[in-house]
Design an enzyme around this catalytic site. Structure first.
Site, PDB file in Angstrom:
ATOM      1  N   TYR A  57       0.749  -1.242   0.018  1.00  0.00           N
ATOM      2  CA  TYR A  57       0.237   0.018  -0.034  1.00  0.00           C
ATOM      3  C   TYR A  57       0.817   1.177   0.016  1.00  0.00           C
ATOM      4  O   TYR A  57       1.965   1.312   0.869  1.00  0.00           O
ATOM      5  CB  TYR A  57      -1.083   0.192   1.253  1.00  0.00           C
ATOM      6  CG  TYR A  57      -2.112  -0.093   0.843  1.00  0.00           C
ATOM      7  CD1 TYR A  57      -3.001   0.800  -0.024  1.00  0.00           C
ATOM      8  CD2 TYR A  57      -3.056  -1.214   1.191  1.00  0.00           C
ATOM      9  CE1 TYR A  57      -4.240   0.847  -0.416  1.00  0.00           C
ATOM     10  CE2 TYR A  57      -4.328  -1.362   0.509  1.00  0.00           C
ATOM     11  CZ  TYR A  57      -4.928  -0.147  -0.191  1.00  0.00           C
ATOM     12  OH  TYR A  57      -6.222  -0.444  -0.827  1.00  0.00           O
ATOM     13  N   GLU A  59      -0.440   4.853  -0.615  1.00  0.00           N
ATOM     14  CA  GLU A  59      -1.453   6.168  -0.720  1.00  0.00           C
ATOM     15  C   GLU A  59      -0.362   7.090  -0.789  1.00  0.00           C
ATOM     16  O   GLU A  59       0.371   7.162   0.037  1.00  0.00           O
ATOM     17  CB  GLU A  59      -2.560   6.075   0.059  1.00  0.00           C
ATOM     18  CG  GLU A  59      -3.735   4.916  -0.463  1.00  0.00           C
ATOM     19  CD  GLU A  59      -4.687   5.227   0.417  1.00  0.00           C
ATOM     20  OE1 GLU A  59      -4.617   5.404   1.602  1.00  0.00           O
ATOM     21  OE2 GLU A  59      -5.816   4.493   0.270  1.00  0.00           O
ATOM     22  N   ASP A 202      -5.783  14.002 -25.175  1.00  0.00           N
ATOM     23  CA  ASP A 202      -5.725  12.689 -24.819  1.00  0.00           C
ATOM     24  C   ASP A 202      -5.072  11.970 -25.929  1.00  0.00           C
ATOM     25  O   ASP A 202      -5.585  11.508 -27.096  1.00  0.00           O
ATOM     26  CB  ASP A 202      -7.168  12.096 -24.490  1.00  0.00           C
ATOM     27  CG  ASP A 202      -7.212  10.600 -24.428  1.00  0.00           C
ATOM     28  OD1 ASP A 202      -6.307   9.832 -24.376  1.00  0.00           O
ATOM     29  OD2 ASP A 202      -8.550  10.420 -23.943  1.00  0.00           O
ATOM     30  N   THR A 228      -2.994   6.669 -22.324  1.00  0.00           N
ATOM     31  CA  THR A 228      -3.057   4.989 -21.756  1.00  0.00           C
ATOM     32  C   THR A 228      -1.489   4.726 -22.088  1.00  0.00           C
ATOM     33  O   THR A 228      -0.678   5.434 -22.727  1.00  0.00           O
ATOM     34  CB  THR A 228      -3.928   4.241 -22.627  1.00  0.00           C
ATOM     35  OG1 THR A 228      -3.411   4.127 -24.046  1.00  0.00           O
ATOM     36  CG2 THR A 228      -5.285   4.306 -22.569  1.00  0.00           C
ATOM     37  N   LYS A 231      -1.163   1.192 -25.333  1.00  0.00           N
ATOM     38  CA  LYS A 231      -1.643   1.103 -26.783  1.00  0.00           C
ATOM     39  C   LYS A 231      -0.315   1.006 -27.446  1.00  0.00           C
ATOM     40  O   LYS A 231       0.744   0.390 -27.233  1.00  0.00           O
ATOM     41  CB  LYS A 231      -2.536   2.105 -27.097  1.00  0.00           C
ATOM     42  CG  LYS A 231      -3.911   1.772 -26.289  1.00  0.00           C
ATOM     43  CD  LYS A 231      -5.180   2.688 -26.601  1.00  0.00           C
ATOM     44  CE  LYS A 231      -6.118   2.408 -25.655  1.00  0.00           C
ATOM     45  NZ  LYS A 231      -7.331   3.539 -25.695  1.00  0.00           N
ATOM     46  N   ARG A 237      -1.197  -2.393 -18.919  1.00  0.00           N
ATOM     47  CA  ARG A 237      -2.353  -1.471 -18.843  1.00  0.00           C
ATOM     48  C   ARG A 237      -2.383  -0.512 -17.879  1.00  0.00           C
ATOM     49  O   ARG A 237      -2.392  -0.817 -16.751  1.00  0.00           O
ATOM     50  CB  ARG A 237      -3.404  -2.748 -18.567  1.00  0.00           C
ATOM     51  CG  ARG A 237      -5.106  -2.226 -18.917  1.00  0.00           C
ATOM     52  CD  ARG A 237      -5.523  -3.714 -18.999  1.00  0.00           C
ATOM     53  NE  ARG A 237      -5.076  -4.124 -20.416  1.00  0.00           N
ATOM     54  CZ  ARG A 237      -5.536  -3.889 -21.515  1.00  0.00           C
ATOM     55  NH1 ARG A 237      -6.698  -2.865 -21.602  1.00  0.00           N
ATOM     56  NH2 ARG A 237      -5.201  -4.109 -22.885  1.00  0.00           N
TER      57      ARG A 237
HETATM   58  C1  LIG Z   1      -8.468   3.519 -24.886  1.00  0.00           C
HETATM   59  C2  LIG Z   1      -8.693   5.213 -24.767  1.00  0.00           C
HETATM   60  C3  LIG Z   1      -9.033   5.616 -23.346  1.00  0.00           C
HETATM   61  C4  LIG Z   1      -9.151   4.641 -22.344  1.00  0.00           C
HETATM   62  O1  LIG Z   1      -8.318   3.817 -21.955  1.00  0.00           O
HETATM   63  P1  LIG Z   1      -8.605   2.564 -20.814  1.00  0.00           P
HETATM   64  O2  LIG Z   1      -7.464   2.247 -20.368  1.00  0.00           O
HETATM   65  O3  LIG Z   1      -9.352   1.559 -21.646  1.00  0.00           O
HETATM   66  O4  LIG Z   1      -9.501   3.204 -19.893  1.00  0.00           O
HETATM   67  C5  LIG Z   1      -9.240   6.985 -23.123  1.00  0.00           C
HETATM   68  N1  LIG Z   1      -8.994   7.659 -24.232  1.00  0.00           N
HETATM   69  C6  LIG Z   1      -8.762   7.396 -25.547  1.00  0.00           C
HETATM   70  C7  LIG Z   1      -8.767   8.312 -26.579  1.00  0.00           C
HETATM   71  C8  LIG Z   1      -8.733   5.752 -25.729  1.00  0.00           C
HETATM   72  O5  LIG Z   1      -8.567   5.481 -27.209  1.00  0.00           O
END
Ligand SMILES: *Cc1c(COP(=O)(O)O)cnc(C)c1O
Length: 420
Positions: A57, A59, A202, A228, A231, A237
């Site tokens: 933990y 936090e 994002d 993220t 990807k 993840r």
């Molecule tokens: C995949 C994605 C997310 C979310 O990611 P998670 O890890 O699945 O919550 C947020 N924004 C965009 C643009 C994405 O393609």
């Protein structure tokens, strides 16, 4: 390297569960993975994910924790932060978000209040659920307004400006999940400035291309960048939040913890550090170069074969294929391709006449299979196989064509082994 004892291992007691992991490993090894949001992490990232830091933990933030015994997890988190800042060329990084959605929620929590207006790309146009879509907190707790693309499939910046002036959002979100073109971040900054809004970029999909210079970075234009890590960046993840302004960074830290999350997943943060370290190496630049070259090869070949691609091409790792001139909807295309060993997802196309459960398109991406070593030649081949399936669906000889394609996919997978 043995990792996490995934393989037939006498010491495993829970045979039932581990069977599903082994089956999933075999599925990944034997299919062509074209889901644009997926990738294959290195064995070192996998090893870091299955580590004793899951027991801890922590936090709070490094050297400001609410628990004792944090000196080694502090070390891991500091490594992750330092590497993320170097990678994205920024001053502040929060590496604790459990996912991209959590990162985005934290940012909205940091910058806006319930009832505030936010402006994001519509889900059906290529945006993400968390950018103001109605079933999510971002759509329910905020007054969410959408922008989309023009008839050429390119973001309609005039509409963004018009909408911003009309609705006066406190936050504008740019970034997308199924938009293959370069986003004009400078233009978004100008629009945000014109109405006094925060700009959030994002880059969940493009991150791996951005850190290697193959997709323009929003870092100098956006107040906050979220992503993220799993990807194109090819990490575990998870999510990250980046910024250059100390006040904003403080707000973000408070929003992630205690605002939205509890204890950080320290094993995941360790794995993020490993992945960021990998992305800083020259090999990763070579990888990203190939991801883009492969995506262009795949899109070009599909176009040559007579398929339509939304916006007519790609500047990234993905392409959205418009199936309206074939007699097959996205849902069926996804299922038929899966049967022969090609995994992708049904995807709405801009102005789609079909609902999201059916769709007129599929989205394909090259990040995962490029990790396995495939080059343009193989992606040309994959395009041919996709076309074979989609164009012969329900026509005479389809079953035997399917059998041939399946055999070719298995051959291809054998030539480019994964985790073996
Ligand atoms: C995949 C994605 C997310 C979310 O990611 P998670 O890890 O699945 O919550 C947020 N924004 C965009 C643009 C994405 O393609």
């Amino acid at each position: 390297m043995k990792f996490a004892g995934y393989f037939a291992n006498d010491t495993i007691k829970d045979k039932e569960l581990f069977e599903s992991i082994t089956n999933e490993l075999h599925r990944q090894q034997n299919q062509i993975e074209l889901i644009a949001s997926e990738n294959f992490v290195s064995l070192e990232v996998l090893a870091a994910l299955g580590n004793v830091m899951t027991n801890k933990y922590a936090e709070g933030y490094p050297h400001k924790r609410y628990y004792g015994g944090c000196s080694f997890v502090d070390q891991a988190e500091e490594l992750a932060i330092t590497r993320a800042c170097k990678l994205f060329d920024c001053k502040f990084a929060n590496v604790q978000p459990h996912s991209g959605a959590q990162a985005n929620l934290s940012v909205l929590y940091a910058l806006a209040k319930p009832g505030d207006t936010i402006l994001g790309m519509g889900l059906a146009m290529g945006g993400h659920l968390t950018h103001g879509s109605s079933p999510t907190i971002s759509g329910k707790w905020f007054n969410a307004v959408n922008y989309g693309v023009n008839s050429d499939g390119i973001i309609d910046y005039n509409q963004v400006l018009k909408s911003a002036k009309e609705h006066r959002p406190s936050v504008i979100i740019c970034g997308a999940s199924s938009y293959s073109r370069q986003i004009d971040f400078r233009r978004f900054r100008e629009i945000a400035d014109a109405v006094g809004a925060y700009l959030v970029a994002d880059i969940a999909h493009y991150a791996g291309l951005i850190v290697t210079g193959f997709y323009e970075s929003p870092m100098e234009f956006a107040d906050i960048v979220t992503s993220t890590t799993h990807k194109t960046l090819r990490g575990p993840r998870g999510g990250i939040i980046l910024s250059n302004d100390e006040n904003i960074a403080k707000k973000v830290d408070n929003a992630v913890f205690p605002g939205v999350q509890g204890g950080p997943q320290m094993h995941t943060i360790a794995a993020k550090a490993v992945a960021f370290g990998e992305a800083l190496r020259p090999e990763f630049k070579e990888y990203a170069r190939n991801v883009l070259a492969n995506s262009r090869a795949l899109a070009d070949r599909l176009l040559e074969l007579g398929l339509c691609i939304v916006s007519g091409g790609t500047d990234s790792h993905m392409a959205v294929v418009d199936l309206t001139n074939l007699s097959i909807m996205g849902k069926i295309a996804e299922a038929e391709l899966e049967e022969v060993g090609i995994t992708c997802n049904k995807n709405t196309i801009p102005f789609d006449k079909l609902p999201p459960t059916q769709t007129s398109g599929i989205r394909v991406g090259t990040a995962a299979m490029t990790t396995r070593g495939l080059k343009a030649q193989e992606f040309n081949k994959i395009a041919d196989l996709i076309y074979k399936i989609l164009s012969h669906y329900e026509k005479s000889g389809y079953e035997s064509i399917k059998k041939d394609v399946k055999a070719e996919i298995i051959d291809l997978c054998k030539k480019f082994p994964l985790y073996s």
